[in-house]
Write an enzyme that holds these catalytic residues in place. Structure first.
Site, PDB file in Angstrom:
ATOM      1  CB  THR A  27      -0.900   0.037   1.260  1.00 50.22           C
ATOM      2  OG1 THR A  27      -0.072   0.232   2.413  1.00 50.22           O
ATOM      3  CG2 THR A  27      -1.705  -1.239   1.413  1.00 50.22           C
ATOM      4  CB  ILE A  82       7.934  -0.419   8.524  1.00 55.29           C
ATOM      5  CG1 ILE A  82       7.255  -1.018   9.762  1.00 55.29           C
ATOM      6  CG2 ILE A  82       7.892   1.111   8.565  1.00 55.29           C
ATOM      7  CD1 ILE A  82       5.763  -0.775   9.853  1.00 55.29           C
ATOM      8  CE  LYS A  83       5.706   0.869  -0.503  1.00 49.34           C
ATOM      9  NZ  LYS A  83       4.477   1.161  -1.239  1.00 49.34           N
ATOM     10  CB  VAL A  84      11.232   3.972   5.416  1.00 51.53           C
ATOM     11  CG1 VAL A  84      10.731   3.464   6.763  1.00 51.53           C
ATOM     12  CG2 VAL A  84      12.375   3.105   4.905  1.00 51.53           C
TER      13      VAL A  84
END
Ligand code: E4P
Length: 228
Positions: A27, A82-84
């Site tokens: 997402t 976790i998207k960073v």
């Protein structure tokens, strides 16, 4: 090559689960805005449906902010990734979260140099954006080929190349030719992978010819006679 689904629409994911082709979900804030629901609820719902990795992107840009948001998002379910963003702070957050045992997807990658940094920061996934590079007149898939070559030089590297910003079935095929570990596909494009006009045409002919034989492979039940 694993297939992730690039959407925050739970109904779209549910419709695709039965295909057996959903290995994970990605997402981003734009997709969450489109879903029009509370971020944490969307991620919890997706994680309940899909046992594979589910990427949830931080909104903060400072290191502290990313760590706070990342740790909170990681508590939603064990399969949250976790998207960073690929920034200096994002890569520091990547290193810290990874050391804490949380999987990280470094997003918004547009060059091999950036991807090397993500790998050195311990990212589980790095997401090169193929379509957005095409949009600015570059050949996005060239970056996937470069990364497969570079990462292949270092057997200890565990960072997976996640081909993102996929716009067509051809992108999926080219990502497979290049050797991407994962491709994240919008639902519409995944459904398009099934399609070929010669399949439809051939099936119509076979069915018509089968009708002409007057045969039934399974004995028809009373009240359920479709032929003969
Ligand atoms: C994936 O992680 C990205 O969020 C996504 O693939 C971006 O795709 P777009 O360039 O079509 O928005």
């Amino acid at each position: 090559m694993k297939f992730f689904i690039d959407t925050a629409d739970v109904a779209e994911i549910r419709a695709l689960i039965d295909t057996g082709f959903v290995d994970g979900v990605t997402t981003n804030p734009t997709l969450i805005a489109k879903a029009g629901r509370r971020f944490e609820d969307v991620i919890a719902d997706i994680c309940a449906l899909v046992p594979g990795p589910v990427s949830a992107e931080v909104a903060a840009t400072s290191l502290e902010g990313m760590l706070t948001e990342g740790r909170a998002l990681a508590k939603i379910a064990p399969n949250v990734v976790i998207k960073v963003p690929l920034t200096p702070a994002g890569l520091k957050a990547c290193r810290t979260l990874t050391q804490e045992g949380t999987d990280v997807n470094v997003t918004l990658c547009f060059s091999a140099a950036q991807a090397i940094l993500a790998a050195k920061a311990g990212a589980t996934f790095v997401s090169p954006f193929v379509g957005r590079l095409d949009d600015v007149g570059e050949t996005g898939m060239h970056l996937i080929h470069q990364l497969v070559d570079i990462f292949g030089n270092y057997s200890h590297l565990t960072t997976q190349i996640l081909a993102a910003s996929i716009r067509s079935p051809l992108h999926v095929v080219e990502a497979a030719i290049a050797g991407a570990d994962v491709v994240t596909i919008p639902p519409k494009v995944l459904w398009q992978l099934y399609e070929h006009p010669l399949t439809d045409k051939g099936l119509a002919t076979f069915l018509a010819d089968w009708q002409k034989t007057g045969q039934a492979l399974v004995p028809a039940k009373a009240g359920n006679q479709t032929n003969l």
